[in-house]
Scaffold this active site. Sequence first.
Site, short mmCIF file in Angstrom:
data_model
loop_
_atom_site.label_atom_id
_atom_site.label_comp_id
_atom_site.label_asym_id
_atom_site.label_seq_id
_atom_site.Cartn_x
_atom_site.Cartn_y
_atom_site.Cartn_z
N SER A 67 41.46 53.27 -7.01
CA SER A 67 42.51 52.26 -7.05
C SER A 67 43.52 52.51 -5.92
CB SER A 67 43.17 52.27 -8.44
OG SER A 67 43.90 51.09 -8.65
N ASP A 100 22.77 38.29 -18.74
CA ASP A 100 22.35 39.68 -18.91
C ASP A 100 20.93 39.91 -18.40
OD1 ASP A 100 21.59 42.14 -19.84
OD2 ASP A 100 22.34 41.87 -21.88
N ASP A 111 18.25 40.24 -14.58
CA ASP A 111 17.61 41.39 -13.93
C ASP A 111 16.43 41.93 -14.73
OD1 ASP A 111 19.03 42.34 -16.08
OD2 ASP A 111 19.88 44.06 -15.03
N VAL A 131 16.41 43.04 -17.82
CA VAL A 131 16.72 44.03 -18.85
C VAL A 131 17.91 43.55 -19.68
CG1 VAL A 131 17.34 46.43 -19.30
CG2 VAL A 131 15.98 45.85 -17.30
N ASP A 147 20.82 44.64 -21.55
CA ASP A 147 21.61 45.85 -21.76
C ASP A 147 23.09 45.56 -21.88
OD1 ASP A 147 22.05 45.04 -19.19
OD2 ASP A 147 21.32 46.85 -18.21
N VAL A 172 24.87 44.01 -19.69
CA VAL A 172 25.51 44.12 -18.37
C VAL A 172 24.94 43.04 -17.44
CG1 VAL A 172 25.65 45.57 -16.31
CG2 VAL A 172 25.96 46.58 -18.56
N ASP A 179 35.19 44.95 -12.55
CA ASP A 179 36.59 45.35 -12.33
C ASP A 179 37.50 44.17 -12.67
OD1 ASP A 179 39.13 46.09 -11.20
OD2 ASP A 179 38.09 47.58 -9.99
N HIS A 227 37.69 48.67 -14.09
CA HIS A 227 38.52 49.27 -13.06
C HIS A 227 38.55 50.80 -13.17
CE1 HIS A 227 41.41 49.45 -9.91
NE2 HIS A 227 42.31 50.03 -10.67
#
Length: 532
Positions: free
Chosen positions: A195, A262, A265, A267, A269, A271, A418, A457
Site C-alpha cells: 500500500s 467463478d 477459468d 475451477v 473456487d 474466485v 483489491d 488490499h
Amino acid sequence: MNLTTPTLMLCLVLTAACSPTLSEVAHQCLRITQPNIPGAEVLSFHTKVIVNGTVLGDGQSLKQDIHNIHVCEVNVTLSHDNANDTVSVLTWLPLHGWNHRFLAVGGGAWVTGQGTVDLALPATNGYAASSTDGGLGGNPYTPASWALNPDGSVNAALLDNFAHRSIHDMAVVGKAVTASFYKRSAKRAYWGGCSTGGRQGMVAAQQYPGEFDGILAGAPAIYWPQYVIAELWPQVVMREHGYFPPSCELNTIVAKAIEVCDELDGVRDGVIADPAACTFDPFTLVGTRAACKGSANVMISNTTASIVRSIWDGPITSDGVSLWPGLPIGASLDALAGTELQDGVNMPKPFFLAQQWVQYFVKQNTSFDVANLTAAGFESLLMESRSKFDSIIGSADPDLSTFKANGGKILAWHGLADQLIFPQDSVRYLTEVQGHIGGREATSSFFRLFMAPGVDHCAFGAGKSFAPGAVPLDPLGALVAWVEDEKPPESLLGETISTSAKQLTRKICKYPLQAKYAGCGDSTKAESYSCI
Ligand SMILES: *[C@@H]1O[C@H](CO)[C@@H](O)[C@H](O)[C@H]1NC(C)=O
Ligand SMILES: *[C@@H]1O[C@H](CO)[C@@H](O)[C@H](O)[C@H]1NC(C)=O
Ligand SMILES: *[C@@H]1O[C@H](CO)[C@@H](O)[C@H](O)[C@H]1NC(C)=O
Ligand SMILES: *[C@@H]1O[C@H](CO)[C@@H](O)[C@H](O)[C@H]1NC(C)=O
Ligand SMILES: *[C@@H]1O[C@H](CO)[C@@H](O)[C@H](O)[C@H]1NC(C)=O
Ligand SMILES: *[C@@H]1O[C@H](CO)[C@@H](O)[C@H](O)[C@H]1NC(C)=O
C-alpha cells in the site's frame, strides 16, 4: 512490548546459540556509533538490548503475536535542515543469527512505518530491519496532526517526508547502525512494504536507485494524486443517482457476479481469476431479492444495478473518456461505496483517506464536503489534485534505468480483489516502465508483477467477505532468491489464510500469465496449475 532487563541473564538465555557471548554482543549494542546523516542533524541516539521481547499482533500487518525477540534496538531521531521536523528511525538488530541482510519496512495509509509491529517478524527471521515514523506522529488514520502549517498552507517538508525523504533516512541510518553493530556492512539491502509501503518501494527505485538491491512492493499506492480521487467515484455515482444503497444490496450483486464468473477459468473456487474477462451484467438482477438481514423484501432496483455498473466502469466523462479504472468485479464495495445510517436514513460515508487527501491537501479546507461532489466537480478535482501534487507524490516515474543498471530487482504484487487501490494501476505502471526501458523482456529482467486472484488490499482481510484467494506466502523469499541466487520468479506460491472458508494453494503467475488448471489432479493444489 515486554522487556526483560539485560545483564547476566543474557548468557543464560542464549549461550548455546552464540559466539561471541551474548554479553559481548550486548556490549557492542551499547557501543554503536551515532550515524552521520547528510542534510540532517541527529537530535537523539539511544541503543538498548531487548531480550525475550514480545510484540503483540495488530491483526493487519502483523497477524500473530511474536515472542522470543532478541535484538539490539537503535532509536535515532533526526531533523532535516530547514524542515523543523523530528523523525524517528527505529532499527532492530538480531543478537544472533543475522542473515547479513538489511530490510527497510514501509508504512500504510498515512504512516511511513509503524515501528515494532513491522520489525518483529523480519528481526526474528534474521534481518537487520528499520522502520521510520517520517516525523508524522504515527497515526495511520488521519494526517490532521501534520498536514497543515499554522497558516493553513500544506506542510511541504512533512509531505516530502511522506512522499519520499523518509525512505532515504531509513536507508542511511539503518545501514550505518547495522554496519557499526556487526562490524561489517550488510551484504544486501531490501525494501518491503504494501500500500503506502508499496508506493514507497517504487519511489525508492525511482529516486534512490542505489539504496536497495531488492524491492518488494505490494499493492503500491502509486499515481497517488489521481487514484486517491478515483476512490471517491463510487460516492459520486451514488449521489448522482440520488440513492445510497445499503451494503447488503451492493454485496448481493458482487456475490452473484462472483458466482457467475467463478468458473470462467474452469475451477469453482469462489474466485474470479480474471475480473476483466467477467462480463456479468448487474441489470439481470433487477427485481430479484437482495440478501439483506431482517428485511426479506428488499429487491435489487434498476438504480442499484446502475450504480454498481458505474462503479465497475470507473469514472467516465460525459464525452465517454475514461478518467481512471473502476473497482475490479469481485472486490468488496463496502469501503469506497460506504454508507452509514443516520436517523434511519442511509447516508454517504466516503473513504477516510480520500476525504482527508482532498480536505487537507488539495483544498486545504477541512470543511470541504466530498460527499457533495457532482460528476463535473469530480473531474475538476481529479485534475486539480494531479496538477498540484503529481510532481511531489505521483510516485510513478517510469524511468527505472538507473535502478536497473545498478542490478536492482523489483517484485510487485497486487490482489485482483483489491477494494482500495485499483489493481489496473500496477499493470499501467508496468506497461509504462516497459515503454521506457524498451520492452517486456528488458523489463522482466528486473521488474516483475504478480496479480493475485481473489485477494483483497494487502491481504488484510483475506478469507473474509469476498476475498478467498491465495495470498503470496513468501514474496520476500522469492525476491531474495532472485537477487542473490539469480532465480527470477516465474510464479509465487500462494495459500489461503488459515481462517478462510476454503483452503487452497495456487500459483500466482507473473503478469500477464494466469494460472490454468491442468484438468486433472487436485484442483485445490498449486501443482495442478500452470501459468499460461
Ligand atoms: C520468554 O518469555 C516468555 C513469555 O513471553 C516466557 O514464558 C519464557 O519463560 C521466557 N523465557 C526466558 C528464557 O526468559
Ligand atoms: C525514540 O526516541 C525518541 C526521543 O527520545 C522518543 O521520543 C521515542 O519515543 C523513541 N521511540 C521508541 C520506539 O522508543
Ligand atoms: C517548529 O515546529 C514546532 C512544533 O512542532 C512549532 O511550535 C514551531 O513554531 C515551528 N517553528 C517554525 C520556525 O516553523
Ligand atoms: C435502468 O437504468 C439504466 C441505466 O441507468 C437506464 O438507461 C434505464 O432507462 C433504466 N431503466 C428503467 C426501467 O428505469
Ligand atoms: C471551505 O469549504 C466550505 C464548504 O465548501 C466553504 O463554505 C468555505 O468557503 C471554504 N473555505 C475557504 C477558505 O475556501
Ligand atoms: C451537501 O449536500 C447536502 C444535501 O445534499 C446539504 O444538506 C449540505 O449542506 C451540503 N454541504 C455542503 C458543504 O455544501
